[in-house]
Design an enzyme around this catalytic site. Structure first.
Site, PDB file in Angstrom:
ATOM      1  N   LYS A  40       0.814  -1.189   0.000  1.00 49.94           N
ATOM      2  CA  LYS A  40       0.000   0.000   0.000  1.00 49.94           C
ATOM      3  C   LYS A  40       0.863   1.261   0.000  1.00 49.94           C
ATOM      4  CE  LYS A  40      -3.189  -2.281   3.220  1.00 49.94           C
ATOM      5  NZ  LYS A  40      -3.715  -2.180   4.625  1.00 49.94           N
ATOM      6  N   GLY A  41       2.085   1.126   0.485  1.00 46.67           N
ATOM      7  CA  GLY A  41       2.923   2.283   0.787  1.00 46.67           C
ATOM      8  C   GLY A  41       3.191   3.249  -0.348  1.00 46.67           C
ATOM      9  N   GLU A  95       8.168   1.906  -5.762  1.00 47.65           N
ATOM     10  CA  GLU A  95       8.169   1.509  -4.345  1.00 47.65           C
ATOM     11  C   GLU A  95       8.159   2.734  -3.443  1.00 47.65           C
ATOM     12  OE1 GLU A  95       7.787  -0.364  -1.988  1.00 47.65           O
ATOM     13  OE2 GLU A  95       8.748  -2.306  -2.113  1.00 47.65           O
ATOM     14  N   ASP A  96       7.716   2.528  -2.213  1.00 52.40           N
ATOM     15  CA  ASP A  96       7.783   3.620  -1.242  1.00 52.40           C
ATOM     16  C   ASP A  96       9.199   3.744  -0.680  1.00 52.40           C
ATOM     17  OD1 ASP A  96       7.613   1.187   0.130  1.00 52.40           O
ATOM     18  OD2 ASP A  96       6.103   1.858   1.557  1.00 52.40           O
ATOM     19  N   ASP A  99      14.646  -0.864   1.950  1.00 47.48           N
ATOM     20  CA  ASP A  99      15.402  -0.921   3.200  1.00 47.48           C
ATOM     21  C   ASP A  99      16.453  -2.035   3.063  1.00 47.48           C
ATOM     22  OD1 ASP A  99      16.181  -0.720   5.845  1.00 47.48           O
ATOM     23  OD2 ASP A  99      14.351  -1.541   6.691  1.00 47.48           O
ATOM     24  N   LYS A 127      16.992   3.602   1.625  1.00 49.17           N
ATOM     25  CA  LYS A 127      17.688   3.495   2.921  1.00 49.17           C
ATOM     26  C   LYS A 127      18.810   2.491   2.721  1.00 49.17           C
ATOM     27  CE  LYS A 127      14.558   3.343   6.869  1.00 49.17           C
ATOM     28  NZ  LYS A 127      13.858   2.337   7.719  1.00 49.17           N
ATOM     29  N   VAL A 149      10.645   5.897   9.137  1.00 45.30           N
ATOM     30  CA  VAL A 149       9.864   7.038   8.654  1.00 45.30           C
ATOM     31  C   VAL A 149       8.408   6.673   8.371  1.00 45.30           C
ATOM     32  CG1 VAL A 149      11.792   8.386   7.771  1.00 45.30           C
ATOM     33  CG2 VAL A 149      10.772   6.621   6.327  1.00 45.30           C
ATOM     34  N   ARG A 161      -0.262   6.720   7.438  1.00 42.59           N
ATOM     35  CA  ARG A 161      -0.099   6.773   5.979  1.00 42.59           C
ATOM     36  C   ARG A 161      -0.622   8.082   5.394  1.00 42.59           C
ATOM     37  NH1 ARG A 161       1.335   1.658   3.940  1.00 42.59           N
ATOM     38  NH2 ARG A 161       0.441  -0.117   5.017  1.00 42.59           N
TER      39      ARG A 161
HETATM   40  P1  IMP Z   1      12.836  -4.292   2.727  1.00 40.60           P
HETATM   41  O1  IMP Z   1      12.266  -5.604   2.254  1.00 40.60           O
HETATM   42  O2  IMP Z   1      13.634  -4.463   3.985  1.00 40.60           O
HETATM   43  O3  IMP Z   1      13.599  -3.554   1.661  1.00 40.60           O
HETATM   44  O4  IMP Z   1      11.616  -3.407   3.176  1.00 40.60           O
HETATM   45  C1  IMP Z   1      10.855  -2.722   2.267  1.00 40.60           C
HETATM   46  C2  IMP Z   1       9.456  -2.488   2.803  1.00 40.60           C
HETATM   47  O5  IMP Z   1       9.487  -2.299   4.208  1.00 40.60           O
HETATM   48  C3  IMP Z   1       8.881  -1.228   2.214  1.00 40.60           C
HETATM   49  O6  IMP Z   1       8.072  -1.513   1.101  1.00 40.60           O
HETATM   50  C4  IMP Z   1       8.082  -0.652   3.367  1.00 40.60           C
HETATM   51  O7  IMP Z   1       6.762  -1.118   3.311  1.00 40.60           O
HETATM   52  C5  IMP Z   1       8.720  -1.182   4.602  1.00 40.60           C
HETATM   53  N1  IMP Z   1       9.614  -0.202   5.269  1.00 40.60           N
HETATM   54  C6  IMP Z   1      10.958  -0.216   5.350  1.00 40.60           C
HETATM   55  N2  IMP Z   1      11.449   0.828   6.037  1.00 40.60           N
HETATM   56  C7  IMP Z   1      10.353   1.534   6.420  1.00 40.60           C
HETATM   57  C8  IMP Z   1      10.189   2.761   7.156  1.00 40.60           C
HETATM   58  O8  IMP Z   1      11.146   3.432   7.615  1.00 40.60           O
HETATM   59  N3  IMP Z   1       8.910   3.173   7.346  1.00 40.60           N
HETATM   60  C9  IMP Z   1       7.830   2.486   6.874  1.00 40.60           C
HETATM   61  N4  IMP Z   1       7.938   1.354   6.168  1.00 40.60           N
HETATM   62  C10 IMP Z   1       9.184   0.878   5.939  1.00 40.60           C
HETATM   63 MG    MG Z   2       5.682  -1.586   1.596  1.00 44.39          MG
END
Ligand code: IMP
Ligand code: MG
Length: 172
Positions: A40-41, A95-96, A99, A127, A149, A161
């Protein structure tokens, strides 16, 4: 109770999104890419980005759930897959935030099986500090060193959101 601190104002976000829209429009001139919103982000970023494009696009939506707890990536689940035919098409994933990179890495591999002509990633936030998977975004709105964040589509346990700006969650 205000437990967040504003990091990037709506005005600054829109200015940057317009720049990204311009860049993508130039890069994809003469093409009609499929542009995928990661629910949803990414909805807020996606909607603003579409309005900043001056090329035709086909939109589609994907939903992946990845959180094992509130602030860290866990098991990946594909809840909603692409419905458009992506074979031989140029695909832009929106993507939002990236990470660890786990979510987008999983999804890119999943998408590759559908044999698109190309895949590019456009993320509102990058990030890089916690990156564990070999993924690099092609278009980045803002780089974030650390912290959790919220706002502009990003949530903490489905809250915040709706905030029109990007904020840092305090006392997480
Ligand atoms: P990854 O799989 O670790 O890269 O995480 C990516 C997903 O984690 C993103 O699509 C977000 O939904 C969520 N996410 C990662 N960091 C944050 C943050 O700081 N705030 C809110 N959602 C986050
Ligand atoms: Mg997400």
């Amino acid at each position: 109770m205000k437990d967040y601190r504003i990091l990037i104002s709506r005005k600054k976000i829109i200015k940057r999104v317009k720049e990204l829209g311009k860049q993508i429009s130039t890069d994809y001139a003469g093409k009609t890419p499929i542009i995928l919103c990661m629910l949803k982000g990414a909805v807020y970023f996606f909607a603003d980005l579409l309005r900043a494009l001056n090329i035709p696009v086909t939109v589609d939506f994907v939903r992946i759930s990845s959180y094992k707890n509130r602030t860290e990536s866990g098991d990946i689940q594909l809840l909603l897959d692409v419905t458009e035919k992506v074979e031989n098409k140029d695909v832009i994933i929106v993507e939002d935030i990236i990470d660890s990179g786990k979510t987008i890495h999983y999804f890119i591999n999943h998408l590759k099986e559908k044999k698109p002509a190309s895949i590019k990633v456009c993320t509102f936030l990058d990030k890089t500090e916690r990156r564990n998977y070999p993924v690099t975004a092609d278009y980045v709105g803002f780089n974030l060193p650390s912290g959790f964040v919220i706002g502009y589509g990003l949530d903490y346990a489905e809250n915040y959101r709706e905030l029109p700006f990007l904020a840092e969650l305090l006392n997480e």
